[in-house]
Design an enzyme around this catalytic site. Structure first.
Site, short mmCIF file in Angstrom:
data_model
loop_
_atom_site.label_atom_id
_atom_site.label_comp_id
_atom_site.label_asym_id
_atom_site.label_seq_id
_atom_site.Cartn_x
_atom_site.Cartn_y
_atom_site.Cartn_z
N HIS C 81 -18.99 -29.62 38.46
CA HIS C 81 -19.73 -30.40 38.62
C HIS C 81 -19.43 -31.56 37.92
O HIS C 81 -18.67 -32.56 38.39
CB HIS C 81 -20.60 -30.45 39.49
CG HIS C 81 -20.81 -31.62 39.79
ND1 HIS C 81 -20.45 -32.07 41.18
CD2 HIS C 81 -22.22 -32.79 39.61
CE1 HIS C 81 -20.97 -33.32 41.76
NE2 HIS C 81 -21.68 -33.86 40.98
N ASP C 110 7.13 -52.92 34.59
CA ASP C 110 6.63 -51.40 34.35
C ASP C 110 5.72 -51.30 33.13
O ASP C 110 5.59 -52.68 32.31
CB ASP C 110 7.25 -50.80 33.99
CG ASP C 110 7.10 -48.88 34.33
OD1 ASP C 110 5.78 -48.31 34.64
OD2 ASP C 110 8.05 -48.23 35.23
N TRP C 144 -21.54 -30.34 31.23
CA TRP C 144 -20.08 -30.70 30.65
C TRP C 144 -20.46 -31.19 29.06
O TRP C 144 -19.75 -32.03 28.51
CB TRP C 144 -20.05 -31.90 31.49
CG TRP C 144 -20.83 -33.13 31.75
CD1 TRP C 144 -22.46 -33.42 31.96
CD2 TRP C 144 -20.39 -34.37 30.58
NE1 TRP C 144 -22.18 -34.82 30.93
CE2 TRP C 144 -21.52 -35.43 30.55
CE3 TRP C 144 -18.62 -35.07 29.83
CZ2 TRP C 144 -21.14 -35.94 29.88
CZ3 TRP C 144 -19.52 -35.52 29.44
CH2 TRP C 144 -20.31 -36.82 28.87
N SER C 173 -4.23 -36.93 26.70
CA SER C 173 -3.55 -38.12 27.58
C SER C 173 -4.48 -39.10 27.60
O SER C 173 -3.41 -40.36 27.93
CB SER C 173 -4.12 -37.09 29.37
OG SER C 173 -4.04 -37.70 30.36
N SER C 174 -5.64 -39.28 27.69
CA SER C 174 -6.29 -40.01 27.71
C SER C 174 -6.42 -41.63 26.94
O SER C 174 -6.03 -42.10 26.79
CB SER C 174 -7.69 -39.72 27.58
OG SER C 174 -8.35 -38.86 28.89
N HIS C 257 -21.09 -41.80 24.69
CA HIS C 257 -21.65 -43.64 25.42
C HIS C 257 -20.40 -44.38 25.47
O HIS C 257 -20.48 -44.56 27.08
CB HIS C 257 -22.37 -43.67 24.29
CG HIS C 257 -22.91 -44.69 25.47
ND1 HIS C 257 -24.02 -44.19 26.68
CD2 HIS C 257 -23.13 -46.24 25.87
CE1 HIS C 257 -24.86 -45.23 27.15
NE2 HIS C 257 -23.77 -46.28 27.11
N GLU C 259 -17.95 -42.81 26.58
CA GLU C 259 -16.69 -42.66 28.03
C GLU C 259 -17.34 -43.16 29.08
O GLU C 259 -16.31 -43.87 30.24
CB GLU C 259 -17.16 -40.93 27.74
CG GLU C 259 -16.29 -40.27 29.65
CD GLU C 259 -15.31 -40.23 29.59
OE1 GLU C 259 -15.18 -40.74 28.79
OE2 GLU C 259 -15.25 -39.79 30.84
N TYR C 261 -18.73 -46.05 30.35
CA TYR C 261 -18.11 -47.36 29.97
C TYR C 261 -16.76 -47.54 30.33
O TYR C 261 -15.96 -48.07 31.57
CB TYR C 261 -18.43 -48.15 28.54
CG TYR C 261 -19.94 -48.62 28.70
CD1 TYR C 261 -20.79 -47.66 27.50
CD2 TYR C 261 -20.39 -49.58 29.02
CE1 TYR C 261 -22.30 -48.63 27.28
CE2 TYR C 261 -21.60 -49.46 29.11
CZ TYR C 261 -22.46 -49.47 28.53
OH TYR C 261 -24.21 -49.28 28.03
N SER C 272 -14.50 -57.80 40.50
CA SER C 272 -14.33 -59.49 40.22
C SER C 272 -13.06 -59.41 40.63
O SER C 272 -12.95 -60.82 40.47
CB SER C 272 -13.94 -59.19 38.70
OG SER C 272 -15.56 -59.30 37.98
N HIS C 306 -29.23 -42.97 21.89
CA HIS C 306 -29.90 -43.15 22.49
C HIS C 306 -30.06 -41.99 23.71
O HIS C 306 -31.51 -41.62 24.63
CB HIS C 306 -30.16 -44.71 23.82
CG HIS C 306 -29.07 -44.45 24.91
ND1 HIS C 306 -28.35 -45.92 25.29
CD2 HIS C 306 -28.32 -44.08 25.53
CE1 HIS C 306 -27.10 -45.63 25.40
NE2 HIS C 306 -27.46 -44.31 25.98
N HIS C 307 -29.33 -40.90 23.76
CA HIS C 307 -28.67 -40.03 23.98
C HIS C 307 -29.64 -38.50 23.16
O HIS C 307 -29.55 -37.55 24.24
CB HIS C 307 -27.29 -39.60 25.06
CG HIS C 307 -26.66 -40.34 24.76
ND1 HIS C 307 -26.49 -40.38 27.09
CD2 HIS C 307 -26.26 -41.34 25.14
CE1 HIS C 307 -25.86 -40.87 26.56
NE2 HIS C 307 -25.43 -41.85 26.11
N THR C 332 -24.14 -56.97 30.61
CA THR C 332 -24.26 -56.52 32.10
C THR C 332 -25.15 -56.90 33.05
O THR C 332 -24.76 -57.44 34.31
CB THR C 332 -24.87 -55.13 31.80
OG1 THR C 332 -24.55 -53.98 30.67
CG2 THR C 332 -24.78 -54.15 32.96
N LYS C 335 -23.00 -60.73 33.90
CA LYS C 335 -21.66 -60.03 35.05
C LYS C 335 -22.56 -59.74 36.23
O LYS C 335 -22.13 -60.61 37.85
CB LYS C 335 -21.49 -59.03 34.92
CG LYS C 335 -20.55 -58.66 33.41
CD LYS C 335 -19.26 -57.26 33.02
CE LYS C 335 -18.53 -58.01 33.97
NZ LYS C 335 -17.78 -58.72 33.90
N ARG C 454 -33.50 -30.86 34.51
CA ARG C 454 -32.51 -31.53 35.20
C ARG C 454 -31.82 -30.13 34.56
O ARG C 454 -32.52 -28.97 33.69
CB ARG C 454 -32.10 -32.27 34.04
CG ARG C 454 -31.21 -32.43 33.32
CD ARG C 454 -31.02 -32.88 33.00
NE ARG C 454 -29.00 -33.62 32.35
CZ ARG C 454 -28.67 -34.44 31.78
NH1 ARG C 454 -28.90 -34.90 31.19
NH2 ARG C 454 -27.10 -34.18 32.70
#
Lengths: 279, 268, 550
Positions: C81, C110, C144, C173-174, C257, C259, C261, C272, C306-307, C332, C335, C454
């Site tokens: 998931h 393009d 994951w 790919s990324s 982390h 990721e 973002y 925006s 922080h994880h 943040t 914004k 969890r």
């Protein structure tokens, strides 16, 4: 700031809007390679068939793709088509190198982390270099010395070759480029020989503790990059015989040259950190 | 007109009414209001204050949104807004004010965390060994003066070469259930036999991952007698959800007799 | 509006003039618009697959002791998931919107490297196929995040290896996608469009591209290490032979982390774009908005541990990460305030994109506050690895990224297809999603606080009532997405054209025809104005209260 080059009316653009089967084909090839890695991991030799097929397909796609790039370059050189976009190839290489720095950086970081970890656990600075054996492994020797010579010289020959190309002396460029390719191949051959020696004589392998893991991961990743570089340099050589490059048009040479020099710089770091243990 | 507006408001608030219905029976739990360890009260304090600050700012955001929704809503097509591009003093205000609040919270957090980083001298050590899928507990006493064959030195706690402790076994080992004395600081040394688990006592607001090959530590001084669940908090395999233990906090005298009763000849 | 200058007519492409559908036009396309559409279609497929997995999990967790599936299967559902929603739904959906819109927004024909763009697409599809095959070959069961040693220990668990290979493909790919984004934006903007005249969606894409280029290599290294350790006896994380399991976490979260973002930055860009159009006002604080995205991206590389506050890493080293996490909250927040200020003194039109933007603001704010709570180390020691984190992440990922995706979808749908999605159905989609979402994820906060870990297949009976609400909310939220599907089908069948610029936007993508011709613009635009040239100047508006005709 005009990012679009002044366009000449009537001359068609090189690649806008055309379909191209090679990205899809390369994707399928890569998919086969990855699916082939799975049986390999489970000691099923059937995986090799998939890997070979996949690499074959990928190789064909890349070759055809490079061929397309060559033909477009030549067509633009002859004024039959005009480029769609301005000079962007150096930007691609620059950002690719940035990404690669973080890739090698991740492995280097792991190396330093694990070396420090070993020191914390054992109190000995040299224990890490034993790789689980009885004494620190002797890695510096003739082969890495030769390899350093090969790579550094190849960067010089490539640079000098490009300088001659800029003066229009294509034949000299081709000779120097050929020497560069040869030096690259010699590097790879020498490294294979070096690895075989490590495994058979010193019993120093990928499984030799955290030093073996990081040493062989870093050098192998670098070797893969050298291989890719040799393929790209060969493409340049082929292109030069097809009249792709001239004193004024040699973007591909510059860009692949930057990549090759980057591979060289990484090698210097490998020597300093892994072989000579200066840091 | 009034009805549609009323319905709109009702629709907006309905999810929150629903949430409130749910919140009431489950809230608040005892240990969030009556701390059961010497410093978990300070953790509760920073928790409630941070929640309060969040509610205030959230109300501010929702309030502004509700206001603009009603006040600046276009009444017909073709209406345009005012071409305002920005306001530097305002930008400064809403950068600096949250920064000040966050700095204040950080300082407070460092203060609270420092207590956890600097345990009092505790002579009672409980070694927690997690495995798939349970917890083993063994008891030790510690002193910096210990020497000799019976002394075990646990090195590199949390990967810190300067962090070590000298311990001697008290000869007590239990599975799945353990007891500690009220009012006495207890230091836990946690590790794992196989994969990473986590030693979590929710009532004490603290957990520590149990890592194979590494000793981590945490400490607490329980203040309230009671039985508290212990849970594994890191996915460790199919038995993760059932990986439990219980911790019982008992008066000091009762603990001494419990310890004596559980002493076995096979120590450590 | 931007002025256009006469430039040469481009060569018209033969293939587009033949009528009807040809496989080769899609399989072999290098057109960013087609590539974008394929990304979005594949992403939506995986959205429903990932949602179905959540449905099974929440069915089991609706009450204690239901045991609908075995625990190993449950752990597989948990792992897939997360993997699918992150890598095969949000990332490609954002990629699809960016692919379609960004080159149009900067006024070019393009991406910088159209063929490489196609390669990125097909490697992504390949990675998706590999990951989908885990449903047949066996799902990975380590989450994951795949922490070592759990991910290493069972070399016979095929699903783990398939997963690693799939993720490595997606990583390639990324990175190539990121390269394309960055070079395109840096080099192909229309004349006159300086960096600080770019729309903020383009800024968010630029920043996302940087993150992709620099963050993905770390997970490539981490998973390479896991793979070799699983099968070739290599020691990176093996404590018994000198390795350290925590190294995996450092490598993973150095990627992990940035990721998240990568997941939210394009959402910031979409919001925006939407709010100025439907407030008929320029974005408030354009420069602050651009710089805050740069700041957030830079800072995102400095907060990874922080994880790992409870991981067993040296606790003294965790403090700087708490500080940096607090610091990243500041841009943040800036914004959020700028979006609110954009609406102030605007004229608000509650078309669907704006409705979803409102939803985004509320739920993302909530997610942000719980993020600050998690940043505080003493609180994190209680809250990490519990349902609190699951609540937080879904508020920012669903409430943030997905609501923004919906806003972007409703917004750009008319540009992609020429039709507007139905307003009434869209409102039903919004409200039922919002209600379901809050029901599903809000109770998770106190579930975690009170002691529910969890990634569990079962829980204490004391948590039953809240879990029932969570499951009910989840199902409501899931079923609400069928309304979107129905809307899509009905709209495509109705074929009611809505004009090339139904939202009256000044952004360049709306200045071209719909459907967008293969070469994008007949004449490449020249830019003179800023990107949010809305509204009436202050002096004029203050003299009259009633609206002026635009």
């Amino acid at each position: 700031m005009a990012d679009h080059a002044a366009q000449e009316p009537g001359i068609p653009h090189t690649q806008l809007g055309h379909t191209n089967p090679w990205p899809f084909t390369a994707g399928v090839g890569l998919l086969l390679v990855f699916f082939g890695l799975l049986p390999i991991a489970y000691s099923n030799p059937g995986g090799w068939l998939l890997i070979v097929m996949g690499f074959g397909l990928f190789g064909i796609a890349v070759a055809a793709w490079l061929g397309t790039l060559s033909r477009e370059d030549i067509s633009e050189a002859r004024g039959l088509t005009q480029p769609e976009f301005p000079r962007i190839a150096p930007w691609f290489t620059g950002f690719l190198i940035l990404s690669e720095i973080f890739l090698f950086g991740g492995l280097f970081a792991s190396y330093f982390y694990l070396r420090n970890w070993d020191y914390i656990q054992t109190g000995s600075l040299m224990h890490f270099y034993t790789g689980g054996g009885s004494a620190p492994v002797q890695v510096w020797g003739l082969f890495p010395l030769l390899n350093t010579f090969f790579l550094l010289t190849s960067s010089i020959t490539l640079q000098i070759g490009e300088a001659y190309l800029k003066k229009g002396k294509i034949a000299v460029f081709q000779v120097l480029l050929g020497i560069t390719v040869l030096l690259g191949v010699m590097f790879l051959a020498s490294q294979v020989y070096e690895f075989v020696n490590f495994v058979t004589k010193d019993h120093f392998t990928l499984q030799s503790g955290t030093y073996g893991a990081t040493f062989f991961s870093l050098t192998s990743l670098h070797g893969l990059h050298v291989t890719a570089g040799v393929i790209l340099l060969s493409y340049l050589l082929g292109g030069s015989f097809a009249g792709q490059f001239s004193a004024k048009r040699h973007m591909a040479v510059t860009v692949i040259g930057i990549y090759w020099h980057f591979v060289d710089v990484i090698w210097i770091f490998l020597v300093a950190v892994l072989y000579l243990r200066l840091i | 007109m009034m009805v549609t507006t009323l319905l709109r408001i009702l629709r907006r608030t309905f999810p929150w009414l629903l949430a409130a219905l749910v919140v009431t029976p489950a809230w608040p739990s005892d240990f969030l209001v009556h701390p059961v360890s010497a410093y978990s009260g300070s953790i509760d304090a920073i928790l409630w204050v941070t929640i309060a600050i969040s509610i205030v700012f959230f109300a501010l955001v929702v309030g502004i949104m509700a206001f603009v929704f009603f006040r600046f809503r276009a009444k017909k097509a073709g209406e345009e807004g005012v071409r305002i591009h920005g306001n530097v003093p305002l930008e400064i205000v809403w950068t600096v004010v949250p920064a000040i609040i966050l700095v204040a919270l950080s300082i407070w957090a460092v203060d609270v965390f420092n207590v956890e980083l600097n345990p009092p001298e505790s002579t009672l050590i409980v070694k927690v060994t997690a495995y798939q899928f349970g917890f083993d507990f063994s008891y030790y006493e510690s002193s910096p003066n210990f020497q000799g064959a019976q002394t075990v030195t646990v090195h590199n706690i949390c990967g810190n070469p300067a962090a070590f402790v000298k311990i001697r076994s008290l000869g007590v080992k239990t599975h799945g259930h353990f007891e500690i004395p009220q009012g006495v600081p207890v230091r836990f040394l946690v590790t794992s036999k196989d994969v990473i688990h986590s030693f979590w006592v929710p009532a004490f607001m603290i957990k520590r991952d149990t890592v194979p090959g590494l000793s981590s530590d945490m400490w607490l001084t329980p203040t309230t007698v009671g039985t508290y669940p212990v849970k594994c908090a890191v996915l460790c395999g199919p038995g993760h959800d059932g990986m439990r233990a219980t911790l019982k906090v008992v008066p000091k005298a009762e603990f001494s007799s419990w310890l004596a009763a559980h002493k076995t000849l096979a120590s450590r | 509006m931007s002025e256009t200058a006469a430039l040469a007519q481009p060569h018209h492409d033969q293939e587009e003039h033949r009528g009807g559908f040809r496989w080769t036009n899609w399989l072999f396309t290098t057109d960013h618009k087609k590539i974008g559409v394929i990304y979005m279609l594949v992403a939506f497929f995986f959205f429903f697959v990932g949602g179905a997995l959540a449905g099974v999990m929440r069915a089991q967790l609706a009450a204690p002791d239901l045991h609908l599936v075995g625990n190993t299967t449950f752990n597989g559902l948990v792992s897939m998931h997360g993997t699918i929603m992150i890598f095969l739904w949000v990332m490609p959906m954002m990629s699809g919107l960016i692919n379609f819109v960004m080159p149009l927004q900067i006024g070019t024909r393009d991406m910088a490297f159209p063929r490489l763009n196609a390669l990125s697409l097909w490697i992504f599809v390949g990675g998706g196929i590999v990951l989908f095959s885990t449903f047949f070959l066996g799902m990975p069961t380590a989450g994951w995040t795949s922490y070592a040693p759990l991910s290493v220990n069972d070399p016979h668990e095929v699903g783990m290896d398939v997963w690693i290979l799939g993720i490595e493909m997606l990583g390639i790919s990324s990175i190539t996608t990121g390269l394309n984004f960055v070079v395109t934006i840096m080099r192909l903007r229309a004349p006159g469009m300086s960096l600080f005249k770019m729309p903020l969606f383009v800024w968010s894409t630029l920043v996302t591209g940087w993150l992709l280029i620099l963050a993905m290599p770390a997970i490539a290294v981490a998973l390479f290490a896991v793979f070799t350790e699983r099968h070739f006896g290599v020691d990176f994380f093996n404590a018994a032979r000198g390795g350290d399991p925590i190294l995996y976490q450092h490598l993973f979260w150095f990627f992990g982390h940035p990721e998240v973002y990568i997941l939210i930055m394009p959402a910031f860009g979409i919001i925006s774009e939407v709010i100025p159009v439907f407030s008929r006002k320029p974005i408030f604080g354009y420069k602050a908005m651009a710089w805050s995205m740069i700041a957030i991206a830079f800072l995102s590389f400095l907060v990874w541990a922080h994880h790992m506050f409870t991981s067993g890493m040296d606790p003294r080293l965790t403090l700087p990460f708490m500080i940096m996490t607090m610091v990243v909250a500041i841009p943040t927040g800036v914004k959020m305030f700028n979006w609110l200020a954009t609406m102030w003194k605007g004229k608000l039109y509650f078309e669907l994109p704006m409705v979803f933007a409102f939803g985004f603001l509320v739920t993302f704010a909530l997610g942000g506050f719980t993020g600050v709570m998690l940043a505080i180390i003493p609180l994190d020691l209680q809250l990490t690895e519990t349902y609190f984190v699951v609540g937080h992440m879904h508020y920012v990922m669903f409430g943030g990224s997905v609501l923004a995706i919906f806003a972007g979808l409703y917004f750009w749908f008319p540009k992609i297809t020429g039709y507007k999605l139905d307003h009434k159905l869209g409102l039903w989609h919004f409200w039922i999603t919002l209600i379901g979402m809050n029901l599903a994820f809000f109770p998770m906060h106190w579930l975690g606080l009170l002691g529910m870990p969890r990634r569990v297949a079962n829980y204490d009976p004391s948590f039953a009532a809240s879990n029932l609400w969570v499951s009910v909310g989840g199902f409501i939220m899931g079923l609400a997405q069928l309304i979107l599907v129905a809307n899509f089908i009905i709209t495509m069948l109705k074929k009611q054209r809505c004009g090339t610029n139904p939202w009256n936007s000044v952004s360049l993508e709306w200045s071209t025809a719909t459907p967008v011709p293969p070469h994008n613009f007949d004449v490449l635009p020249q830019v003179t104005e800023g990107p949010y040239h809305y509204g009436i100047p202050e002096e004029e508006s203050s003299t009259k209260e009633q609206a002026r005709h635009g």
